[in-house]
Design an enzyme around this catalytic site. Sequence first.
Site, short mmCIF file in Angstrom:
data_model
loop_
_atom_site.label_atom_id
_atom_site.label_comp_id
_atom_site.label_asym_id
_atom_site.label_seq_id
_atom_site.Cartn_x
_atom_site.Cartn_y
_atom_site.Cartn_z
CB THR A 27 -0.89 -0.01 1.26
OG1 THR A 27 -1.62 -1.24 1.26
CG2 THR A 27 -1.85 1.17 1.28
CB CYS A 54 -3.85 -1.99 6.98
SG CYS A 54 -2.53 -3.06 6.33
P1 NAD Z 1 5.05 -7.59 6.80
O1 NAD Z 1 5.85 -6.70 7.65
O2 NAD Z 1 4.31 -8.73 7.39
O3 NAD Z 1 6.00 -8.22 5.66
C1 NAD Z 1 6.94 -7.49 4.94
C2 NAD Z 1 8.12 -8.41 4.61
O4 NAD Z 1 9.01 -7.74 3.74
C3 NAD Z 1 8.97 -8.80 5.84
O5 NAD Z 1 9.05 -10.19 5.95
C4 NAD Z 1 10.32 -8.16 5.57
O6 NAD Z 1 11.40 -8.90 6.07
C5 NAD Z 1 10.34 -8.14 4.05
N1 NAD Z 1 11.30 -7.19 3.47
C6 NAD Z 1 11.61 -5.94 3.88
N2 NAD Z 1 12.56 -5.41 3.08
C7 NAD Z 1 12.87 -6.36 2.16
C8 NAD Z 1 13.76 -6.42 1.07
N3 NAD Z 1 14.54 -5.40 0.75
N4 NAD Z 1 13.81 -7.56 0.34
C9 NAD Z 1 13.03 -8.60 0.64
N5 NAD Z 1 12.15 -8.60 1.65
C10 NAD Z 1 12.07 -7.50 2.40
O7 NAD Z 1 4.07 -6.64 5.98
P2 NAD Z 1 2.61 -6.99 5.41
O8 NAD Z 1 1.61 -6.94 6.50
O9 NAD Z 1 2.70 -8.21 4.56
O10 NAD Z 1 2.34 -5.71 4.48
C11 NAD Z 1 3.03 -5.50 3.29
C12 NAD Z 1 2.32 -4.40 2.51
O11 NAD Z 1 1.02 -4.83 2.12
C13 NAD Z 1 2.11 -3.10 3.29
O12 NAD Z 1 2.23 -2.01 2.41
C14 NAD Z 1 0.68 -3.21 3.77
O13 NAD Z 1 0.07 -1.96 3.97
C15 NAD Z 1 0.03 -3.93 2.62
N6 NAD Z 1 -1.16 -4.71 2.98
C16 NAD Z 1 -1.16 -5.45 4.12
C17 NAD Z 1 -2.28 -6.24 4.45
C18 NAD Z 1 -2.33 -7.05 5.71
O14 NAD Z 1 -3.39 -7.54 6.04
N7 NAD Z 1 -1.25 -7.23 6.44
C19 NAD Z 1 -3.36 -6.27 3.57
C20 NAD Z 1 -3.31 -5.51 2.40
C21 NAD Z 1 -2.20 -4.73 2.11
C1 UGA Z 2 -8.15 -4.41 6.62
C2 UGA Z 2 -9.14 -4.41 5.45
O1 UGA Z 2 -10.38 -5.00 5.86
C3 UGA Z 2 -8.57 -5.21 4.26
O2 UGA Z 2 -9.46 -5.13 3.15
C4 UGA Z 2 -7.23 -4.59 3.88
O3 UGA Z 2 -6.62 -5.33 2.82
C5 UGA Z 2 -6.31 -4.61 5.08
O4 UGA Z 2 -6.92 -3.87 6.16
C6 UGA Z 2 -5.01 -3.95 4.78
O5 UGA Z 2 -4.92 -3.06 3.96
O6 UGA Z 2 -4.08 -4.38 5.45
P1 UGA Z 2 -7.44 -6.15 8.51
O7 UGA Z 2 -6.66 -5.01 9.06
O8 UGA Z 2 -6.81 -7.48 8.37
O9 UGA Z 2 -7.99 -5.75 7.05
O10 UGA Z 2 -8.70 -6.37 9.44
P2 UGA Z 2 -10.23 -5.88 9.50
O11 UGA Z 2 -11.08 -7.07 9.57
O12 UGA Z 2 -10.53 -4.89 8.46
O13 UGA Z 2 -10.25 -5.15 10.92
C7 UGA Z 2 -9.48 -4.00 11.19
C8 UGA Z 2 -9.82 -3.47 12.55
O14 UGA Z 2 -11.13 -2.93 12.59
C9 UGA Z 2 -9.76 -4.52 13.66
O15 UGA Z 2 -9.16 -3.95 14.80
C10 UGA Z 2 -11.22 -4.85 13.91
O16 UGA Z 2 -11.48 -5.30 15.22
C11 UGA Z 2 -11.86 -3.49 13.67
N1 UGA Z 2 -13.29 -3.59 13.30
C12 UGA Z 2 -13.65 -4.15 12.12
C13 UGA Z 2 -14.24 -3.07 14.16
O17 UGA Z 2 -13.92 -2.54 15.25
N2 UGA Z 2 -15.56 -3.13 13.79
C14 UGA Z 2 -15.95 -3.68 12.62
O18 UGA Z 2 -17.17 -3.69 12.33
C15 UGA Z 2 -14.96 -4.20 11.76
#
Ligand code: NAD
Ligand code: UGA
Length: 442
Positions: A121, A266
């Site tokens: 993101t 996020c």
């Molecule tokens: P995370 O911290 O779990 O994972 C990131 C990984 O990247 C780590 O394992 C780290 O070691 C690795 N990394 C860092 N620098 C590196 C490099 N130079 N080469 C190779 N690997 C490297 O992060 P995440 O939760 O997977 O999120 C990643 C992105 O996706 C963020 O921008 C986040 O906003 C977005 N996103 C996350 C979620 C979610 O639910 N966690 C959902 C949608 C989007």
């Molecule tokens: C959220 C989005 O739902 C995903 O679509 C997105 O990809 C992701 O962020 C991201 O960009 O990382 P996530 O953070 O895994 O996903 O979890 P959610 O289920 O969205 O919950 C987020 C927070 O909101 C939690 O703390 C949850 O308890 C809270 N929540 C959610 C509420 O308090 N009330 C609700 O009705 C829903």
Amino acid sequence: MNIGVIGTGYVGLVQGVILAEFGMNVTCMDVIEEKIQKLRGGELPIYEPGLKEILNKNVEAKRLSFTTDIKETTENSDVIFIAVGTPSKEDGSADLQYILQVAKDIANNMNGYKVIVNKSTVPVGTGNLVERTIREILNEREVNFTFDVVSNPEFLREGKAVRDCLTPDRVVIGTKSEKAKEIMKSVYDVLYLNQTPFVFTNMETAEMIKYASNAFLAVKISYINEIALLSEQVGANVQEIAKAMGMDGRISPKFLHAGPGYGGSCFPKDTLAIADIGRKHGEEMMVIEAAIKANKKQKQKMVDKIIKTMGNEEGLQGKIIGILGLSFKPETDDMREAPSIDIIEGLVMAGAKIQAYCPEGIKEAKWRLRKVEKSIKYMDDEYEAAKEADGIVIVTEWHQFRGMDLQRIKSNMRDNYFFDLRNIYTQRKNAIKDFNYIGVGN
Ligand code: NAD
Ligand code: UGA
């Protein structure tokens, strides 16, 4: 097709596994050696239901492998996904250092045409920045390989990540290149053929779609939380309000659950980032700024409520509080920005001793709560957490807390305060009759 996924975290790992399941040859790469070793041994570095089985199946089918070698990953891949973290900087803006490092690493190892797909993101303009960064290095290397950068934001939810990636609501592809667009269609062939809605747009719009979606959901939660606070003052019931509101198709019942405030890796960071983008472009994101403020207030309100209800002139001095659920939501071990952190710190500041239990969050909680570690004991289950406690607080609604033996919980406790910050027992009047029960917004 050969796919490389750089960054094997919550997004990269799930994405890599699912693309392998879709028939691609996938190499997942990370800089953390320990993570890669674990994965090679069939062990998951994160808790994500259903992931392990698909991972093992695809490793056995030789479609999925793990490495720390960026050279091998870049050289062998036609399409390279970037899925590294974009955490908040002090000022709320997104820290792009990991993305730019990966862009440089790819450029230094490129050996021909590649599609570079940004899954992380990122603020608008990052795709162009990645493109410029790669071009500069290729110029320095005096090679003229062609490449395309694509924005393909991820919408998975932790705890439901496998399902979300197997059957997404939509796939967003932002690129100006027709060639890259066709290649992305083949990467997602299975989804494309399954009639999953695809949105093809430019890179800037794709980058904004992600922030706009997350911020909207955060606003929705802050909105219902604010209605909950007001409901408490006027004698209304927020669950009934949310139910009735949700019957309106234009509103929908989803994301209308009042609670202790949103957390996770996020919503908190992405709302801060879009607010920062707004400021940089002279457009104040007033609604989003308000949601951020309301979320902070919501967490504090939970602490205030507990102190006001069970404290005395000495605050919570001498009180023992059992905390049920630490991770920011159920079915994950992720503790990033979990409301439990602020709530526990607030209760400890007021003098309480904490007995905490979470099915998956304890390992992470131990270091994230180190500031107040002297006042916390981590317990083996919910019944232990309630032992000799004056009050219990459900912070995260893990399934197992929905069916607790409340008689047993009560008989373990010293007093009978029960704060249900997720309203999972609100409707079950008989079950909670022996407690001094307090929900949210009712
Ligand atoms: P995370 O911290 O779990 O994972 C990131 C990984 O990247 C780590 O394992 C780290 O070691 C690795 N990394 C860092 N620098 C590196 C490099 N130079 N080469 C190779 N690997 C490297 O992060 P995440 O939760 O997977 O999120 C990643 C992105 O996706 C963020 O921008 C986040 O906003 C977005 N996103 C996350 C979620 C979610 O639910 N966690 C959902 C949608 C989007
Ligand atoms: C959220 C989005 O739902 C995903 O679509 C997105 O990809 C992701 O962020 C991201 O960009 O990382 P996530 O953070 O895994 O996903 O979890 P959610 O289920 O969205 O919950 C987020 C927070 O909101 C939690 O703390 C949850 O308890 C809270 N929540 C959610 C509420 O308090 N009330 C609700 O009705 C829903």
